[in-house]
Design an enzyme around this catalytic site. Structure first.
Site, PDB file in Angstrom:
ATOM      1  N   ASP A   1       4.503  -1.316  -0.860  1.00  0.00           N
ATOM      2  CA  ASP A   1       3.485  -1.043  -1.877  1.00  0.00           C
ATOM      3  C   ASP A   1       2.933   0.360  -1.638  1.00  0.00           C
ATOM      4  O   ASP A   1       3.461   1.121  -0.833  1.00  0.00           O
ATOM      5  CB  ASP A   1       2.381  -2.091  -1.826  1.00  0.00           C
ATOM      6  CG  ASP A   1       1.602  -2.012  -0.531  1.00  0.00           C
ATOM      7  OD1 ASP A   1       1.914  -1.140   0.298  1.00  0.00           O
ATOM      8  OD2 ASP A   1       0.688  -2.807  -0.342  1.00  0.00           O
TER       9      ASP A   1
ATOM     10  N   LYS B   1       8.764  -4.869  -5.227  1.00  0.00           N
ATOM     11  CA  LYS B   1       7.661  -5.122  -4.315  1.00  0.00           C
ATOM     12  C   LYS B   1       7.208  -6.572  -4.391  1.00  0.00           C
ATOM     13  O   LYS B   1       7.094  -7.258  -3.373  1.00  0.00           O
ATOM     14  CB  LYS B   1       6.510  -4.164  -4.610  1.00  0.00           C
ATOM     15  CG  LYS B   1       5.314  -4.360  -3.724  1.00  0.00           C
ATOM     16  CD  LYS B   1       4.244  -5.126  -4.445  1.00  0.00           C
ATOM     17  CE  LYS B   1       3.113  -5.475  -3.501  1.00  0.00           C
ATOM     18  NZ  LYS B   1       2.036  -6.181  -4.207  1.00  0.00           N
TER      19      LYS B   1
END
Length: 211
Positions: A138, A120
């Site tokens: 996320d 991420k």
DNA sequence: ATCCCGAGGG
DNA sequence: CCCTCTGGAT
């Protein structure tokens, strides 16, 4: 959920959230990296509240590489998970100084090898920092993509694969922000605001929809 | 009580 | 796959 509805949802997301970008404040690629590392399990406001003073005192990878955890921890403690974050930020800064001449590498393989940097964070650095197409998944993107039927994923990696197959490469970075902001403002984890959602009539998760 | 732009270790 | 790390806002 057909492909037609998915494209319709994406179009409305684009129209609604066009131009939205990261709320994190930073003055360099390395500061972006630190800000994103600090943002884990906290919100942007908590990060921005401390990075102003922090970056005024410590600006570069070399600056952070010279710190000890005992020095950095109290400066970031309000963001939570502060022992791991301090240790990782310092270790990442040192690796960037030793291996990459003090500059954040523009390469996902290299980014993921930095301590505390996962998929991420690496994708945020690539897309926000370097303008390289990447779709960071996320907690918001994972939840919202599943709710809207843009993905049917059990892991963030699956979400990334499915969204990237659905969205043109040049929009990956923008789509990340559309989904983030939709998740923050409307499609909240706990109490989604379906009654004020522009996707109310298209969302397969909305039980009270009229169509 | 629950969540927030996660990642690493067991 | 599960657990842990963590403070602050709501």
């Amino acid at each position: 959920m057909g492909k037609q509805e998915q494209q319709q949802i994406l179009k409305i997301l684009e129209e609604t959230y066009r131009g939205s970008e990261t709320a994190l404040k930073f003055g360099s690629l390395f500061q972006l990296l630190v800000a994103v590392m600090l943002s884990a399990q906290t919100n942007d406001n908590q990060v921005n509240a401390i990075t102003g003073q922090l970056f005024a005192r410590y600006a570069t990878a070399a600056d952070f590489a010279s710190l000890t955890p005992a020095e950095l921890e109290p400066l970031i403690s309000s963001c939570g998970l502060y022992k791991n974050k301090a240790k990782n930020i310092i270790a990442a800064a040192r690796m960037i100084c030793e291996k990459y001449g003090g500059e954040v590498p523009a390469d996902k393989e290299a980014l993921v090898k930095l301590p505390g940097v996962g998929g991420k964070t690496a994708n945020v650095i690539l897309s926000v920092g370097f303008g390289i197409p990447a779709l960071a998944v996320d907690t918001h993107v994972f939840r919202v993509a599943n709710r809207l039927g843009l993905a049917a994923a059990k892991t963030p990696e699956q979400t990334e694969t499915q969204l990237c197959a659905l969205i043109p490469k040049q929009q990956w970075g923008d789509a990340h922000h559309w989904l983030i902001w939709h998740g923050r403002k409307v499609c909240k984890a706990q109490h989604p605001q379906c009654n004020q959602c522009p996707l109310e009539n298209l969302c397969p998760s909305n039980q009270g929809q009229s169509n």
